[in-house]
Scaffold this motif. Structure first.
Motif, PDB file in Angstrom:
ATOM      1  N   LEU A 202       0.869  -1.177   0.000  1.00 26.63           N
ATOM      2  CA  LEU A 202       0.000   0.000   0.000  1.00 26.63           C
ATOM      3  C   LEU A 202       0.905   1.226   0.000  1.00 26.63           C
ATOM      4  O   LEU A 202       1.097   1.896   0.992  1.00 26.63           O
ATOM      5  N   SER A 203       1.513   1.497  -1.123  1.00 29.59           N
ATOM      6  CA  SER A 203       2.494   2.547  -1.259  1.00 29.59           C
ATOM      7  C   SER A 203       1.823   3.906  -1.194  1.00 29.59           C
ATOM      8  O   SER A 203       0.618   4.037  -1.019  1.00 29.59           O
ATOM      9  N   ALA A 204       2.647   4.938  -1.363  1.00 27.95           N
ATOM     10  CA  ALA A 204       2.125   6.293  -1.272  1.00 27.95           C
ATOM     11  C   ALA A 204       0.980   6.524  -2.248  1.00 27.95           C
ATOM     12  O   ALA A 204      -0.007   7.201  -1.935  1.00 27.95           O
ATOM     13  N   GLY A 205       1.085   5.925  -3.442  1.00 28.82           N
ATOM     14  CA  GLY A 205       0.035   6.107  -4.438  1.00 28.82           C
ATOM     15  C   GLY A 205      -1.255   5.428  -4.043  1.00 28.82           C
ATOM     16  O   GLY A 205      -2.323   5.769  -4.549  1.00 28.82           O
ATOM     17  N   ALA A 206      -1.171   4.441  -3.149  1.00 32.02           N
ATOM     18  CA  ALA A 206      -2.366   3.706  -2.752  1.00 32.02           C
ATOM     19  C   ALA A 206      -2.971   4.203  -1.446  1.00 32.02           C
ATOM     20  O   ALA A 206      -4.053   3.766  -1.059  1.00 32.02           O
ATOM     21  N   THR A 207      -2.304   5.123  -0.774  1.00 29.11           N
ATOM     22  CA  THR A 207      -2.764   5.578   0.534  1.00 29.11           C
ATOM     23  C   THR A 207      -4.172   6.161   0.472  1.00 29.11           C
ATOM     24  O   THR A 207      -4.986   5.948   1.377  1.00 29.11           O
ATOM     25  N   GLU A 208      -4.475   6.900  -0.619  1.00 28.62           N
ATOM     26  CA  GLU A 208      -5.789   7.530  -0.741  1.00 28.62           C
ATOM     27  C   GLU A 208      -6.918   6.509  -0.822  1.00 28.62           C
ATOM     28  O   GLU A 208      -8.078   6.836  -0.576  1.00 28.62           O
ATOM     29  N   HIS A 209      -6.592   5.266  -1.168  1.00 30.10           N
ATOM     30  CA  HIS A 209      -7.628   4.242  -1.287  1.00 30.10           C
ATOM     31  C   HIS A 209      -7.836   3.478   0.012  1.00 30.10           C
ATOM     32  O   HIS A 209      -8.727   2.633   0.092  1.00 30.10           O
ATOM     33  N   ARG A 210      -7.028   3.792   1.024  1.00 26.36           N
ATOM     34  CA  ARG A 210      -7.122   3.011   2.254  1.00 26.36           C
ATOM     35  C   ARG A 210      -8.468   3.190   2.936  1.00 26.36           C
ATOM     36  O   ARG A 210      -9.029   2.250   3.502  1.00 26.36           O
ATOM     37  N   THR A 211      -9.012   4.400   2.877  1.00 26.63           N
ATOM     38  CA  THR A 211     -10.323   4.653   3.483  1.00 26.63           C
ATOM     39  C   THR A 211     -11.391   3.788   2.834  1.00 26.63           C
ATOM     40  O   THR A 211     -12.240   3.193   3.508  1.00 26.63           O
ATOM     41  N   LEU A 212     -11.348   3.691   1.506  1.00 25.88           N
ATOM     42  CA  LEU A 212     -12.283   2.830   0.783  1.00 25.88           C
ATOM     43  C   LEU A 212     -12.122   1.388   1.206  1.00 25.88           C
ATOM     44  O   LEU A 212     -13.109   0.668   1.450  1.00 25.88           O
ATOM     45  N   THR A 213     -10.892   0.945   1.321  1.00 22.30           N
ATOM     46  CA  THR A 213     -10.606  -0.436   1.707  1.00 22.30           C
ATOM     47  C   THR A 213     -11.183  -0.752   3.083  1.00 22.30           C
ATOM     48  O   THR A 213     -11.883  -1.741   3.281  1.00 22.30           O
ATOM     49  N   ILE A 214     -10.905   0.122   4.043  1.00 21.41           N
ATOM     50  CA  ILE A 214     -11.358  -0.101   5.422  1.00 21.41           C
ATOM     51  C   ILE A 214     -12.882  -0.037   5.505  1.00 21.41           C
ATOM     52  O   ILE A 214     -13.511  -0.792   6.246  1.00 21.41           O
ATOM     53  N   THR A 215     -13.496   0.863   4.731  1.00 20.43           N
ATOM     54  CA  THR A 215     -14.959   0.988   4.734  1.00 20.43           C
ATOM     55  C   THR A 215     -15.625  -0.303   4.265  1.00 20.43           C
ATOM     56  O   THR A 215     -16.558  -0.813   4.906  1.00 20.43           O
ATOM     57  N   LEU A 216     -15.150  -0.829   3.117  1.00 23.02           N
ATOM     58  CA  LEU A 216     -15.718  -2.075   2.613  1.00 23.02           C
ATOM     59  C   LEU A 216     -15.508  -3.220   3.597  1.00 23.02           C
ATOM     60  O   LEU A 216     -16.394  -4.050   3.825  1.00 23.02           O
ATOM     61  N   PHE A 217     -14.341  -3.229   4.180  1.00 22.58           N
ATOM     62  CA  PHE A 217     -14.001  -4.257   5.156  1.00 22.58           C
ATOM     63  C   PHE A 217     -14.951  -4.194   6.356  1.00 22.58           C
ATOM     64  O   PHE A 217     -15.482  -5.203   6.819  1.00 22.58           O
ATOM     65  N   THR A 218     -15.201  -2.987   6.851  1.00 23.59           N
ATOM     66  CA  THR A 218     -16.064  -2.800   8.019  1.00 23.59           C
ATOM     67  C   THR A 218     -17.499  -3.215   7.717  1.00 23.59           C
ATOM     68  O   THR A 218     -18.183  -3.795   8.572  1.00 23.59           O
ATOM     69  N   ILE A 219     -17.971  -2.951   6.501  1.00 19.71           N
ATOM     70  CA  ILE A 219     -19.338  -3.309   6.113  1.00 19.71           C
ATOM     71  C   ILE A 219     -19.543  -4.822   6.226  1.00 19.71           C
ATOM     72  O   ILE A 219     -20.560  -5.287   6.754  1.00 19.71           O
ATOM     73  N   PHE A 220     -18.583  -5.583   5.742  1.00 20.69           N
ATOM     74  CA  PHE A 220     -18.691  -7.040   5.815  1.00 20.69           C
ATOM     75  C   PHE A 220     -18.796  -7.508   7.263  1.00 20.69           C
ATOM     76  O   PHE A 220     -19.610  -8.376   7.589  1.00 20.69           O
ATOM     77  N   VAL A 221     -17.975  -6.942   8.127  1.00 21.43           N
ATOM     78  CA  VAL A 221     -17.988  -7.344   9.534  1.00 21.43           C
ATOM     79  C   VAL A 221     -19.316  -6.978  10.188  1.00 21.43           C
ATOM     80  O   VAL A 221     -19.908  -7.764  10.943  1.00 21.43           O
ATOM     81  N   LEU A 222     -19.840  -5.779   9.895  1.00 24.09           N
ATOM     82  CA  LEU A 222     -21.104  -5.335  10.479  1.00 24.09           C
ATOM     83  C   LEU A 222     -22.272  -6.205  10.024  1.00 24.09           C
ATOM     84  O   LEU A 222     -23.195  -6.472  10.796  1.00 24.09           O
ATOM     85  N   ILE A 223     -22.232  -6.642   8.766  1.00 23.94           N
ATOM     86  CA  ILE A 223     -23.299  -7.523   8.266  1.00 23.94           C
ATOM     87  C   ILE A 223     -23.328  -8.827   9.062  1.00 23.94           C
ATOM     88  O   ILE A 223     -24.398  -9.293   9.485  1.00 23.94           O
ATOM     89  N   THR A 224     -22.157  -9.415   9.290  1.00 23.71           N
ATOM     90  CA  THR A 224     -22.120 -10.677  10.037  1.00 23.71           C
ATOM     91  C   THR A 224     -22.547 -10.477  11.491  1.00 23.71           C
ATOM     92  O   THR A 224     -23.217 -11.336  12.071  1.00 23.71           O
ATOM     93  N   LEU A 225     -22.187  -9.346  12.065  1.00 15.51           N
ATOM     94  CA  LEU A 225     -22.634  -9.058  13.430  1.00 15.51           C
ATOM     95  C   LEU A 225     -24.153  -8.890  13.485  1.00 15.51           C
ATOM     96  O   LEU A 225     -24.816  -9.345  14.414  1.00 15.51           O
ATOM     97  N   GLY A 226     -24.708  -8.227  12.466  1.00 17.15           N
ATOM     98  CA  GLY A 226     -26.159  -8.050  12.396  1.00 17.15           C
ATOM     99  C   GLY A 226     -26.879  -9.387  12.324  1.00 17.15           C
ATOM    100  O   GLY A 226     -27.910  -9.591  12.988  1.00 17.15           O
ATOM    101  N   ILE A 227     -26.336 -10.306  11.516  1.00 17.71           N
ATOM    102  CA  ILE A 227     -26.923 -11.650  11.409  1.00 17.71           C
ATOM    103  C   ILE A 227     -26.889 -12.350  12.764  1.00 17.71           C
ATOM    104  O   ILE A 227     -27.853 -13.010  13.175  1.00 17.71           O
ATOM    105  N   THR A 228     -25.771 -12.219  13.472  1.00 22.62           N
ATOM    106  CA  THR A 228     -25.618 -12.868  14.777  1.00 22.62           C
ATOM    107  C   THR A 228     -26.643 -12.346  15.782  1.00 22.62           C
ATOM    108  O   THR A 228     -27.266 -13.124  16.517  1.00 22.62           O
ATOM    109  N   ILE A 229     -26.816 -11.036  15.815  1.00 21.57           N
ATOM    110  CA  ILE A 229     -27.783 -10.444  16.744  1.00 21.57           C
ATOM    111  C   ILE A 229     -29.202 -10.900  16.407  1.00 21.57           C
ATOM    112  O   ILE A 229     -30.000 -11.244  17.292  1.00 21.57           O
TER     113      ILE A 229
END
Length: 539
Positions: free
Chosen positions: A7-34
């Motif tokens: 994740l070089s300097a050129g990719a740093t701007e995409h890190r927010t997108l990466t983390i957002t998509l990642f968080t969505i997946f985790v939240l979906i599984t937590l929602g199913i569990t609840i």
């Protein structure tokens, strides 16, 4: 060179997108569990999902439980680094299902209620057998949990572009907290639905990467294999047996030991065995295994594209720089086929595949934690300590507390195992399961003379032998990638103990039975035989 290079300097701007998509997946599984947790009313719901799942649903859940971080991350990395020899894990994991289908699935579902110990205790003395089975279940589950935690640490370190041990360790702690949450809130219903969703996501994600990899080589597998062998630096040897397991006589024995452990281990894995209790009939149990074989088989075929694709497009040097054991090869490949570091497509694919892999880890650790905590609560607490006087509510509460304790132990041990390949760690769990659990299950179901003494000897003997050999093997000391890299007390040369410990487990069960003074109850065995084969009298 470290994971941050990906994740070089050129990719740093995409890190927010990466983390957002990642968080969505985790939240979906937590929602199913609840959601599923609100449907859990009693012990049958918590332990067995109310026995309400169809054969197809349970087949998907078994696939989700079985296709773990070892399968997705470890095998892809093993193939990328060792070529042909890395694919041997896939073959062993798949063939193992034939043993589970032919010998274990239907009799187990018909003979027990919630745990493996229910089957063993049916015709034997309750307390010694349940104690041994409960201890074995917890030990095997912790070995398996180590692999998932190691995969999670490597994955998130790659995803966030961080270096050093501290971020990985915090990731392991976070995964442990999540898995306890999944079990405590959702029980078997929540865990099963998470595994179903995760199986669909994993197959879809793997299929997407497979298509993109093959498209790079005009859907010509020969071109892919040629590029992989060239990039590996090993030439034609990369596509031939022997790169990892054929170098010496010891490594050849290690391969044989690995093969035996993989093929026999599945039928003794506690978190897989309890899945057979979630269906209403024996027919559904058989059907679920058949669906699982098809789904898992398709997935393991695609690991060829993942592993050789990573070797060709990422390269072994870049893979080892990110993770010495190769556990990040699949996410690195996703970034490469998406456009490379710094591209939007690369960032999106890296996020999606990493999120799928993380959901894989969460689903598997939840299943493992549930199996071990249920065994503690149902076998050790309710039937051994409380002598059958514990109510359902007390059992479930105890299982939730046990989940916290087992999770904490797994977290602590995982902090020292981050240099090991996830697939190799899972192979150890298979060896322990095949040594301690499988002999006792098969003897109990199919040998009329088998006694309590034989069962206890088989479980404790197989468990002690396999764990002892692991402790004094190169997995723990003597190599740079060992758990204790600065020490060398490895006198057992093989990295997998299955070749020695599995025969010992069977042998001790046989000797213990022949030498014991007790006599097996033929009426009880006849009742178990009828129940296991027909389902009459089952729950």
């Amino acid at each position: 060179m470290t994971a941050s290079v990906l994740l070089s300097a050129g990719a740093t701007e995409h890190r927010t997108l990466t983390i957002t998509l990642f968080t969505i997946f985790v939240l979906i599984t937590l929602g199913i569990t609840i959601w599923a947790g609100r449907q859990t009313k009693d012990a049958t719901d918590f332990y067995a999902g109310g026995r309400s799942f169809t054969g197809f649903q349970n087949g998907l859940a078994i696939s989700g439980d079985y296709m773990s971080a070892a399968s997705f991350l470890g095998i892809a990395g093993a193939i990328a680094l060792f070529g042909y020899d890395g694919f041997l894990y896939s073959i062993g994991f798949l063939v193992a299902w034939l043993v589970a289908l032919l010998l274990v699935a239907e009799p187990l579902r018909n003979s027990g209620r919630y745990t493996m110990a229910d089957v063993l205790a049916f015709r034997m003395r309750q307390r010694p057998v349940r104690t041994a089975a409960g201890i074995s279940t917890i030990v095997v589950s912790i070995f398996y949990l180590l692999a998932q935690m190691v995969g999670a640490g490597s994955l998130v370190a790659l995803l966030l572009g961080v270096t050093g041990d501290a971020p990985k360790q915090w990731t392991i702690v976070g995964v442990g907290a999540l898995m306890v949450l999944y079990v405590a809130i959702g029980g078997m219903k929540g865990t099963t639905w998470v595994q179903i969703v995760k199986a669909v996501l994993l197959i879809a994600g793997t299929l997407l990467i497979t298509i993109l990899v093959l498209a790079k080589y005009h859907f010509n597998p020969s071109s892919l294999l040629g590029a992989a062998s060239e990039a590996s630096g090993k030439g034609a040897a990369f596509l031939e047996p022997g790169l990892k397991y054929g170098l010496t006589g010891t490594t050849k024995l290690d391969f044989l030991s690995l093969a035996v452990a993989l093929v026999l281990g599945t039928a003794g894995l506690p978190h897989i065995l309890v899945r057979f209790y979630t269906v209403p009939t024996a027919h559904a149990a058989r059907k679920s295994v058949i669906w699982a074989i098809g789904i898992i088989g398709a997935f393991y075929l695609m690991t060829l594209a993942l592993g050789f694709g990573a070797a060709a497009l990422v390269g072994p040097d870049a893979i080892k720089a990110s993770n010495a054991a190769g556990n990040t090869a699949a996410p690195q490949l996703a970034e490469a086929v998406g456009g490379g570091a710094g591209s939007t497509g690369g960032a999106i694919l890296l996020a999606v595949i990493s999120a799928v892999a993380f959901a894989t880890i969460l689903a598997v650790v939840a299943g493992l934690t549930l199996a071990s905590s249920a065994s503690f609560a149902h076998d050790l607490w309710a039937n051994v300590i409380r002598r059958g006087k514990a109510g359902e509510r007390e059992e479930v509460s105890t299982a939730k507390i046990a989940a916290v304790v087992i999770g904490a132990i797994a977290i602590l041990l995982s902090l020292f195992a981050d240099k090991l390949n996830a697939a190799a760690l899972v192979a150890l769990a298979f060896a322990v399961a095949a040594s301690a659990n499988l002999p006792t299950l098969l003897y109990s179901l199919f040998w009329k003379r088998f006694t309590t003494t034989g069962a206890v000897c088989s479980i404790y003997g197989g468990l002690a032998t396999s764990v002892l050999l692991v402790v004094f093997s190169p997995v723990v000391s003597g190599k740079p990638t060992s758990l204790v890299p600065g020490s060398d007390f490895a006198w057992f040369p093989l990295e997998n103990p299955g070749l020695v410990s599995i025969p010992i487990g069977f042998l001790l069960g046989w000797i213990g039975t022949l030498l014991s003074k007790e006599t097996a109850d033929p009426a009880k065995y006849a009742e178990l035989e009828v129940r296991s084969l027909t389902g009459l009298g089952a729950h």
